[in-house]
Design a protein around this motif. Sequence first.
Motif, PDB file in Angstrom:
ATOM      1  N   ASP A 118       0.807  -1.230   0.000  1.00 49.35           N
ATOM      2  CA  ASP A 118       0.000   0.000   0.000  1.00 49.35           C
ATOM      3  C   ASP A 118       0.835   1.272   0.000  1.00 49.35           C
ATOM      4  OD1 ASP A 118      -2.428  -1.491   0.051  1.00 49.35           O
ATOM      5  OD2 ASP A 118      -2.154  -1.804   2.195  1.00 49.35           O
ATOM      6  N   TRP A 119       1.983   1.230  -0.690  1.00 51.23           N
ATOM      7  CA  TRP A 119       2.727   2.469  -0.919  1.00 51.23           C
ATOM      8  C   TRP A 119       1.968   3.294  -1.953  1.00 51.23           C
ATOM      9  CZ3 TRP A 119       7.208   4.010   1.652  1.00 51.23           C
ATOM     10  CH2 TRP A 119       7.671   3.093   2.598  1.00 51.23           C
ATOM     11  N   PRO A 120       2.150   4.616  -1.956  1.00 46.56           N
ATOM     12  CA  PRO A 120       1.296   5.464  -2.794  1.00 46.56           C
ATOM     13  C   PRO A 120       1.396   5.142  -4.281  1.00 46.56           C
ATOM     14  CG  PRO A 120       2.522   6.784  -1.198  1.00 46.56           C
ATOM     15  CD  PRO A 120       3.091   5.404  -1.133  1.00 46.56           C
ATOM     16  N   ASP A 121       0.272   5.295  -4.960  1.00 41.59           N
ATOM     17  CA  ASP A 121       0.228   5.279  -6.417  1.00 41.59           C
ATOM     18  C   ASP A 121       0.480   6.713  -6.871  1.00 41.59           C
ATOM     19  OD1 ASP A 121      -0.256   5.062  -9.093  1.00 41.59           O
ATOM     20  OD2 ASP A 121      -2.296   4.284  -8.903  1.00 41.59           O
ATOM     21  N   PHE A 122       1.687   6.969  -7.361  1.00 38.32           N
ATOM     22  CA  PHE A 122       2.080   8.346  -7.654  1.00 38.32           C
ATOM     23  C   PHE A 122       1.499   8.881  -8.959  1.00 38.32           C
ATOM     24  CE2 PHE A 122       5.747   6.721  -5.124  1.00 38.32           C
ATOM     25  CZ  PHE A 122       5.550   7.534  -4.016  1.00 38.32           C
ATOM     26  N   ALA A 123       1.099   7.993  -9.864  1.00 33.96           N
ATOM     27  CA  ALA A 123       0.712   8.442 -11.201  1.00 33.96           C
ATOM     28  C   ALA A 123      -0.439   9.451 -11.182  1.00 33.96           C
ATOM     29  CB  ALA A 123       0.383   7.246 -12.079  1.00 33.96           C
ATOM     30  N   PRO A 124      -1.564   9.207 -10.482  1.00 36.60           N
ATOM     31  CA  PRO A 124      -2.639  10.206 -10.482  1.00 36.60           C
ATOM     32  C   PRO A 124      -2.205  11.538  -9.868  1.00 36.60           C
ATOM     33  CG  PRO A 124      -3.431   8.095  -9.652  1.00 36.60           C
ATOM     34  CD  PRO A 124      -1.942   7.999  -9.734  1.00 36.60           C
ATOM     35  N   LEU A 125      -1.356  11.478  -8.849  1.00 35.43           N
ATOM     36  CA  LEU A 125      -0.903  12.703  -8.192  1.00 35.43           C
ATOM     37  C   LEU A 125      -0.006  13.519  -9.114  1.00 35.43           C
ATOM     38  CD1 LEU A 125      -0.070  11.098  -4.715  1.00 35.43           C
ATOM     39  CD2 LEU A 125      -2.152  12.328  -5.360  1.00 35.43           C
ATOM     40  N   VAL A 126       0.879  12.837  -9.833  1.00 33.55           N
ATOM     41  CA  VAL A 126       1.766  13.531 -10.768  1.00 33.55           C
ATOM     42  C   VAL A 126       0.975  14.052 -11.962  1.00 33.55           C
ATOM     43  CG1 VAL A 126       3.713  13.225 -12.359  1.00 33.55           C
ATOM     44  CG2 VAL A 126       3.830  12.284 -10.054  1.00 33.55           C
ATOM     45  N   ALA A 127       0.053  13.238 -12.482  1.00 34.47           N
ATOM     46  CA  ALA A 127      -0.746  13.649 -13.637  1.00 34.47           C
ATOM     47  C   ALA A 127      -1.546  14.910 -13.334  1.00 34.47           C
ATOM     48  CB  ALA A 127      -1.689  12.515 -14.047  1.00 34.47           C
ATOM     49  N   GLU A 128      -2.076  14.981 -12.131  1.00 34.01           N
ATOM     50  CA  GLU A 128      -2.869  16.149 -11.742  1.00 34.01           C
ATOM     51  C   GLU A 128      -2.012  17.410 -11.633  1.00 34.01           C
ATOM     52  OE1 GLU A 128      -5.891  17.528  -8.118  1.00 34.01           O
ATOM     53  OE2 GLU A 128      -4.855  15.601  -8.030  1.00 34.01           O
ATOM     54  N   ARG A 129      -0.761  17.234 -11.201  1.00 37.89           N
ATOM     55  CA  ARG A 129       0.100  18.385 -10.947  1.00 37.89           C
ATOM     56  C   ARG A 129       0.839  18.874 -12.191  1.00 37.89           C
ATOM     57  NH1 ARG A 129       2.676  20.546  -6.093  1.00 37.89           N
ATOM     58  NH2 ARG A 129       1.354  19.104  -4.934  1.00 37.89           N
ATOM     59  N   LEU A 130       1.058  18.002 -13.162  1.00 41.19           N
ATOM     60  CA  LEU A 130       1.755  18.425 -14.380  1.00 41.19           C
ATOM     61  C   LEU A 130       0.984  19.562 -15.043  1.00 41.19           C
ATOM     62  CD1 LEU A 130       2.835  15.028 -15.964  1.00 41.19           C
ATOM     63  CD2 LEU A 130       4.368  16.841 -15.190  1.00 41.19           C
ATOM     64  N   ASN A 131       1.676  20.616 -15.390  1.00 43.30           N
ATOM     65  CA  ASN A 131       1.038  21.802 -15.957  1.00 43.30           C
ATOM     66  C   ASN A 131       1.242  21.804 -17.464  1.00 43.30           C
ATOM     67  OD1 ASN A 131      -0.199  24.262 -16.288  1.00 43.30           O
ATOM     68  ND2 ASN A 131       1.581  25.455 -15.654  1.00 43.30           N
ATOM     69  N   GLY A 132       0.276  21.269 -18.198  1.00 39.50           N
ATOM     70  CA  GLY A 132       0.382  21.245 -19.645  1.00 39.50           C
ATOM     71  C   GLY A 132       0.975  19.947 -20.155  1.00 39.50           C
ATOM     72  N   PRO A 133       0.974  19.752 -21.471  1.00 42.13           N
ATOM     73  CA  PRO A 133       1.459  18.506 -22.077  1.00 42.13           C
ATOM     74  C   PRO A 133       2.971  18.385 -21.972  1.00 42.13           C
ATOM     75  CG  PRO A 133       0.952  20.113 -23.775  1.00 42.13           C
ATOM     76  CD  PRO A 133       0.477  20.705 -22.482  1.00 42.13           C
ATOM     77  N   LEU A 134       3.446  17.144 -22.081  1.00 43.62           N
ATOM     78  CA  LEU A 134       4.879  16.910 -22.138  1.00 43.62           C
ATOM     79  C   LEU A 134       5.409  17.319 -23.515  1.00 43.62           C
ATOM     80  CD1 LEU A 134       5.043  13.474 -20.286  1.00 43.62           C
ATOM     81  CD2 LEU A 134       5.539  15.739 -19.353  1.00 43.62           C
ATOM     82  N   SER A 135       6.715  17.536 -23.597  1.00 47.52           N
ATOM     83  CA  SER A 135       7.302  18.160 -24.790  1.00 47.52           C
ATOM     84  C   SER A 135       7.557  17.187 -25.939  1.00 47.52           C
ATOM     85  CB  SER A 135       8.623  18.829 -24.409  1.00 47.52           C
ATOM     86  OG  SER A 135       9.591  17.838 -24.065  1.00 47.52           O
TER      87      SER A 135
END
Length: 385
Positions: free
Chosen positions: A106-123
């Motif tokens: 039960d360590w955190p699933d980081f993907a939803p947290l990172v996806a929410e915080r990313l500002n705009g599309p990747l390059s």
Amino acid sequence: MPRRTECLALVSPTPGVARELVVHRYGEPGARPKIYLQAALHADEWPGLMALHHLLPHLDAADAAGAIRGEVVVVPYANPLGMDHRVGGTISGRFAYDGSGNYNRDWPDFAPLVAERLNGPLSGNAEADVERVRATLREVVAELPARTPVMQLRQALVSLSVDADAILDLHCDGESELHLYANQRRAETATGLAEDLGIEVVLLEEEAGGGAFDTAPVELWWKLAELGVDGAAGLPVACFGATVELRGKTDISDALGARDAAGLLRFLVRMGAVDASAGEAAGPAPRAEVTAYRLDAVDTINAPIAGLYAISHPLGTHVEKGETVAVLIDPAKPPGANRIEVASGQTGRLFAINEHHLVQPGDRIAKVAGAEPLSYRKPGKLLED
């Protein structure tokens, strides 16, 4: 630069008690590749403590010779909380006493947290995008709750490791051969690690489930695309994670620790974190015929009743489906009715058994790794508690 040793203070669980997490750092901060190693997250599993004890002098020598090229972070004991879980002279160490469960689940699933915080599309520039995701990941981790001792420990460990190129979490089984768990997407790296350590059994999963420590920083790299992050489909799997099972709980000696440390040093050389010149101290890798098995093809053989079991074959034996692997003795039954033969549900290699031979119904007795996936082994539910 010289090794830096930090002592990270952990919150006191009770007045008059102090705890700390020791961290050894080698190389320039931020240098690549970054390799993170820890032992005894399950605090009743100690062979990794001995392996890292023997690895540190190798790293000190490499550092003195200017042979550290990346950044190497070593946490010689990852769970000072669990190491204090002593009942009747026995350290339980696997489950937190605050009710939060298995320390390696039960360590955190980081993907939803990172996806929410990313500002705009990747390059679309893979190198730049990897660094951007890692920077965002560090921000997410810095905000994880740390209200309780267990939460604080978890936050500290992921802060040290989450942006690494490789994470090695050193464990052991009850009684077992050397083996390791890793994700299928980094199978080549897993095989290289196995060769370096002399491991013959590699267990690969696509989706293990359970939230083990080493899986979340790996799964992040493809989950971002699944969550619809624009441009994430081009991301590499920029982190390799492995749970390395260093035999059984009682397999602790200077000789074994030195052998495992040499294998870890070879892996650091393979990854480019340490110069090959320094890796010469490790000597040649032991001969190992590495076989990769799907994790959903591992039969976990359980006790049908309570009793005392005796294993029928040495570890490493090839067994056939339906072949007896253990005899379960029920001392409450009369002679002639007090022995039950327990069979393998898989054709393959017997590589691990339960160190506790007095079992309850449902307790695991043994594991057999084979070639064919088993219908009862479901993706997302492949790890035992």
